[in-house]
Design a protein around this motif. Structure first.
Motif, mmCIF file in Angstrom:
data_model
loop_
_atom_site.group_PDB
_atom_site.id
_atom_site.type_symbol
_atom_site.label_atom_id
_atom_site.label_comp_id
_atom_site.label_asym_id
_atom_site.label_seq_id
_atom_site.Cartn_x
_atom_site.Cartn_y
_atom_site.Cartn_z
ATOM 1 N N LEU A 70 0.838 -1.200 0.000
ATOM 2 C CA LEU A 70 0.000 0.000 0.000
ATOM 3 C C LEU A 70 0.873 1.250 0.000
ATOM 4 O O LEU A 70 0.598 2.228 -0.694
ATOM 5 N N SER A 74 0.510 0.343 -4.452
ATOM 6 C CA SER A 74 -0.264 -0.737 -5.064
ATOM 7 C C SER A 74 -1.691 -0.740 -4.522
ATOM 8 O O SER A 74 -1.979 -0.145 -3.495
ATOM 9 N N ASN A 75 -2.552 -1.454 -5.223
ATOM 10 C CA ASN A 75 -3.950 -1.526 -4.791
ATOM 11 C C ASN A 75 -4.343 -2.977 -4.530
ATOM 12 O O ASN A 75 -3.583 -3.913 -4.840
ATOM 13 N N THR A 76 -5.520 -3.174 -3.973
ATOM 14 C CA THR A 76 -5.965 -4.510 -3.578
ATOM 15 C C THR A 76 -6.009 -5.473 -4.763
ATOM 16 O O THR A 76 -5.712 -6.665 -4.615
ATOM 17 N N GLU A 77 -6.397 -4.959 -5.939
ATOM 18 C CA GLU A 77 -6.467 -5.824 -7.122
ATOM 19 C C GLU A 77 -5.078 -6.402 -7.434
ATOM 20 O O GLU A 77 -4.932 -7.614 -7.667
ATOM 21 N N GLU A 78 -4.083 -5.540 -7.439
ATOM 22 C CA GLU A 78 -2.709 -5.997 -7.745
ATOM 23 C C GLU A 78 -2.217 -6.967 -6.669
ATOM 24 O O GLU A 78 -1.595 -7.990 -6.963
ATOM 25 N N TYR B 181 -6.377 8.499 -5.867
ATOM 26 C CA TYR B 181 -5.944 7.321 -6.618
ATOM 27 C C TYR B 181 -6.493 7.413 -8.034
ATOM 28 O O TYR B 181 -7.439 8.155 -8.301
ATOM 29 N N LEU B 183 -7.983 5.054 -9.587
ATOM 30 C CA LEU B 183 -9.072 4.094 -9.771
ATOM 31 C C LEU B 183 -10.284 4.555 -8.956
ATOM 32 O O LEU B 183 -10.132 5.201 -7.912
ATOM 33 N N GLN B 186 -10.962 3.236 -4.739
ATOM 34 C CA GLN B 186 -10.206 3.888 -3.673
ATOM 35 C C GLN B 186 -10.636 5.348 -3.512
ATOM 36 O O GLN B 186 -10.802 5.844 -2.399
ATOM 37 N N PHE B 230 -1.915 4.300 6.344
ATOM 38 C CA PHE B 230 -0.543 3.968 5.951
ATOM 39 C C PHE B 230 0.103 5.203 5.328
ATOM 40 O O PHE B 230 -0.583 6.172 4.989
ATOM 41 N N LEU B 231 1.431 5.149 5.197
ATOM 42 C CA LEU B 231 2.166 6.301 4.682
ATOM 43 C C LEU B 231 2.110 6.351 3.158
ATOM 44 O O LEU B 231 1.906 5.326 2.515
ATOM 45 N N GLN B 241 3.440 6.699 -12.029
ATOM 46 C CA GLN B 241 2.307 5.778 -12.154
ATOM 47 C C GLN B 241 1.014 6.537 -12.490
ATOM 48 O O GLN B 241 0.254 6.134 -13.367
#
Lengths: 110, 367
Positions: A70, A74-78, B181, B183, B186, B230-231, B241
């Protein structure tokens, strides 16, 4: 000791240096170099680590690398796909040994 | 976490605001104990997972912390917002009434005119919803200052703000827009159902006016902040990205991405407490304390003005009702550049949010 695993034990990892500082330092130096951005990004390496953590079923590593993934963006899907990669390799490793089973059966059978 | 969001969304419907039609209520509207800044400060001070921030700063040889001059004049024009994001440190929302009045806005411009402060950073709430927003932009630009609008994006789709992109472009206002994000899942979990799609639409609209295009002079920067306890990732990696994903998925271009750490105050603090992450998060921030980030914290070069004209070291202190101290003038009507330029900064445990890792502030991580 009511259980072998305690989440707060993860924070005591560095205590392993108390038994042999030299080996601990060598390990940590290697470990840091492995996870540094190079041909693979830090994000990609964290995803690989997450998959391996599931393959070796280390709860400390799963805790640490779920958070690390995280924090590398990255995300949950990855992350789910990384776990499936570990799962597929573990499952495949069992299944491919079926060839040995077939070899034995073939040898013993008429 | 997701299920709680859904429950929240269904339990509160705001019919006044058409953009982001379903929003969660503010702490104030829910009469939450954490609507009180005193309660927040008590909770932060009682954390068992970090040493007091002032002790950490003393240990690092950085106490007392002083301002090094003011290069950013940040005006928070109020708490009214068309969104109710889960992490909002302002507890902003459609129900909030606090708004900067015209006479206070005038005092801001008068004070600014007496200085050479190069940048005016306008924030809220959704600052564009304040009736004095455009006047502040025009006056600041007339004084030759660079102006930043901290924009939530969906405000650009409100019928009353149809001409906003053109106004911002005409005055060459830098837009710093929130997008946690690339997406929908999120983004919507943090900012409200449907916000991602509207944000994409708003970014495409800004792009049409030249924002984010090379050579246009119209700066469009995005802000990433973690959707949880989280950080943030490194700014450069995340920017690469975001640029790739937003360009290929939606044809969106922008200049830079700023990564910002969520501050353990207001609604994000409530999330931390409710989700059982408060102590873990404080520990995470404190363990990541970076003296280099502490040296460069934005309060050292920013002055933050509240909607009622009260002066603060930063927008976070403002939301905790902790004004400037140690003899510095506390209201914009008493603005005294000499005293404020070198003022001593008021610090607390929430400051760990700006000193963790690569550092964080309204300007993102420090290079």
């Amino acid at each position: 000791m009511d259980t072998y695993y305690h989440p707060h034990d993860l924070g005591k990892f560095a205590d392993m240096g108390k038994g042999n500082k030299n080996l601990w330092d060598k390990f940590m130096s290697y470990y840091s170099a492995v996870f540094a951005e190079a041909a693979l990004t830090e994000r990609e390496k964290a995803l690989i680590a997450l998959g391996v953590a599931h393959a070796v079923q280390c709860p400390y590593c799963i805790d640490a690398y779920s958070q690390a993934c995280l924090e590398k963006g990255s995300n949950t899907e990855e992350m789910t796909e990384a776990v499936h990669v570990a799962c597929a390799i573990r499952g495949g490793a069992s299944l491919v040994h079926g060839v040995q089973m077939r070899n034995v059966v073939e040898k013993l059978s008429m | 976490m997701a299920s709680r969001c859904v429950t929240w969304s269904k339990s509160y419907r705001c019919d006044i605001v058409k953009v982001g039609k379903i929003v969660a209520p503010t702490l104030q509207a829910r009469n939450s104990p954490l609507a009180s800044s005193d309660e927040q400060l008590k909770l932060l001070a009682a954390s068992k997972s970090c040493s007091p921030f002032h002790a950490k700063m003393e240990q690092a040889g950085l106490a007392p912390l002083h301002a090094t001059g003011i290069s950013v004049f940040q005006i928070n024009v109020g708490k009214l917002c068309n969104q109710t994001c889960r992490h909002c440190h302002v507890d902003a929302g459609p129900d909030r009434k606090e708004q900067m009045a015209h006479d206070t806005a005038e005092l801001c411009i008068k004070a600014l005119a007496r200085t050479g402060i190069p940048t005016v950073d306008i924030t809220g709430g959704a600052p564009e919803l304040n009736p004095n927003f455009r006047w502040l932009v025009e006056q600041s630009r007339a004084l030759g200052r660079h102006v930043i609008d901290r924009c939530n994006l969906t405000v650009l789709l409100m019928p009353s703000q149809e001409d906003l992109p053109e106004f911002l472009a005409r005055h060459q206002v830098e837009v710093i827009a929130s997008l946690p994000y690339f997406l929908p899942a999120q983004t919507d979990a943090q900012r409200g159902e449907g916000v991602f799609d509207k944000s994409v639409h708003a970014l495409q609209k800004l792009n049409k006016f030249g924002y984010g295009a090379d050579g246009s002079g119209l700066i469009l920067n995005l802000v990433y902040n973690p959707v949880g306890a989280f950080l943030p990732p490194t700014q450069e990696a995340m920017e690469t990205q975001f640029k790739r994903e937003l360009a290929t998925r939606y044809g969106i271009t922008f200049n830079h991405l700023y990564t910002i750490t969520n501050m353990p105050i207001s609604r994000f603090l409530e999330f931390l407490v409710e989700s059982g992450n408060f102590e873990g998060y404080m520990q995470r921030l404190a363990n990541a304390f970076n003296p280099a980030a502490a040296v460069g914290v934005m309060c050292r070069y920013t002055l933050s003005v509240g909607w009622d004209g009260t002066l603060y070291d930063c927008d976070f202190n403002q939301m905790l009702d902790v004004p400037v101290d140690f003899g510095a003038p506390r209201h914009i009507r008493d603005f005294d550049a000499a005293q404020l330029h070198t003022r001593r900064i008021v610090i607390g445990n929430h400051c760990y949010g700006c000193t963790a890792g690569a550092g964080s502030s309204c300007g993102g991580a420090m290079g």
